[in-house]
Design an enzyme around this catalytic site. Sequence first.
Site, short mmCIF file in Angstrom:
data_model
loop_
_atom_site.label_atom_id
_atom_site.label_comp_id
_atom_site.label_asym_id
_atom_site.label_seq_id
_atom_site.Cartn_x
_atom_site.Cartn_y
_atom_site.Cartn_z
N LYS A 111 -35.45 -6.86 63.18
CA LYS A 111 -35.43 -6.25 64.39
C LYS A 111 -36.07 -7.39 65.53
O LYS A 111 -35.71 -7.51 66.65
CB LYS A 111 -36.46 -5.18 64.41
N GLN A 129 -42.99 1.03 61.40
CA GLN A 129 -42.06 0.97 60.27
C GLN A 129 -42.54 1.93 59.25
O GLN A 129 -43.56 2.03 58.78
CB GLN A 129 -42.04 -0.33 59.97
N ASP A 149 -37.70 4.97 68.33
CA ASP A 149 -37.10 5.67 67.04
C ASP A 149 -36.41 6.82 67.23
O ASP A 149 -35.75 7.25 66.57
CB ASP A 149 -38.25 5.65 66.09
N1 L34 Z 1 -39.81 3.58 61.97
N2 L34 Z 1 -38.80 3.14 59.81
C1 L34 Z 1 -38.51 3.34 61.25
N3 L34 Z 1 -37.40 3.21 61.94
C2 L34 Z 1 -36.33 2.83 61.45
O1 L34 Z 1 -35.12 2.72 62.01
C3 L34 Z 1 -36.25 2.46 59.93
N4 L34 Z 1 -35.52 1.97 58.99
C4 L34 Z 1 -35.12 2.34 57.87
C5 L34 Z 1 -36.31 2.02 57.06
N5 L34 Z 1 -37.58 2.71 57.87
C6 L34 Z 1 -37.58 2.57 59.36
C7 L34 Z 1 -34.59 0.72 59.36
O2 L34 Z 1 -34.84 0.04 60.12
C8 L34 Z 1 -34.12 1.45 57.32
N6 L34 Z 1 -33.87 0.53 58.37
C9 L34 Z 1 -33.22 -0.38 58.23
C10 L34 Z 1 -32.78 -1.52 59.33
C11 L34 Z 1 -31.96 -2.53 59.23
C12 L34 Z 1 -31.35 -2.93 57.98
C13 L34 Z 1 -31.49 -1.86 56.85
C14 L34 Z 1 -32.37 -0.90 56.93
C15 L34 Z 1 -30.42 -3.99 57.92
O3 L34 Z 1 -30.48 -4.78 58.71
N7 L34 Z 1 -29.96 -4.23 56.76
C16 L34 Z 1 -28.93 -5.29 56.61
C17 L34 Z 1 -29.27 -6.23 55.44
C18 L34 Z 1 -30.97 -6.45 55.43
C19 L34 Z 1 -31.24 -7.29 54.28
O4 L34 Z 1 -30.49 -7.81 53.35
O5 L34 Z 1 -32.48 -6.93 53.87
C20 L34 Z 1 -27.56 -5.01 56.39
O6 L34 Z 1 -26.43 -5.83 56.70
O7 L34 Z 1 -27.38 -3.76 56.02
#
Ligand code: L34
Length: 285
Positions: free
Chosen positions: A53, A97, A120
Amino acid sequence: MVAHVISGKDIAQKMREEMAQEVEQLKQRHIVPHLTVVILGEDPASHSYVKGKKKACTQTGISSDVIELPDTTSEQALLDIIDQLNHDDAVHGILVQLPLPKHIDEQHIIEAISPEKDVDGFHPVSVGRMITGQDTFLPCTPHGIIELIKSQQIDIKGKHAVVIGRSNIVGKPVGQLLLNEHATVTYCHSKTENLQQYTLKADILIAAVGKANVIKAEHVKPGAVVIDVGVNRLDDGTLTGDVDFDEVKEIASYITPVPKGVGPMTITMLLKNTIKAAKGLGKGD
Ligand code: L34
């Protein structure tokens, strides 16, 4: 049929480039969008998402900071920090988060964030506005899913969308957004009997189960659009979705990968909400 793989990463990248221009224009008016992220504890996955983020903010010209707190932080101490951020005019968006440590009531925290800074989209005011179709902060993952589907010119109107999962963060709101787009929506969840009888009827299947590779080809109607919201970390550290990608891609028309599918879109919608917060909620898109 072999499915078209929707690259959330590429679509997110394109949207971020457009947003960077908008941020540039805001800066000319001396508005610098600012996001503050609060994270408790040391969970590596949560830290990895928060890092993503922060990086995305930098990439787009959005200013951001991360408040890192120990997992022993009391609920009251966290509420006090949120109160300070609510009153800080330089902070446009606040994100705590999730998940939070067990001793903290997540709903108390969500409700403490000012709805004007609720990037959010989890505050009950935001949820209520979303359900009634008013202008508001939309929750990032569900909004990202809608944008992914729309990016392929897929018609949602009149289609049967089946959502597997009913969390407040993903399942419930994504069904609502699909309904707002005129889909007919069915919700399935862990207590659903004979899941397959519903999923086989889906034109659009949203998998937010939280279990690795449980959605198989036998669950999917040929030609369906399959969106995989799973972020399951396997023992070897690799990330995998809820959908058995190799099997399902042979029969779906469109499918999202994990990683590089929904994840990057979640972060992109957070950027969008932060820009919206900086402009002032209710003052246009
Ligand atoms: N307050 N908590 C709050 N807001 C959110 O919107 C979230 N979420 C979920 C968990 N807790 C939260 C996220 O941000 C899940 N989540 C999230 C955000 C980004 C990615 C996955 C979950 C992401 O960027 N995934 C990448 C891979 C990242 C890695 O390898 O660690 C992808 O390509 O899917």
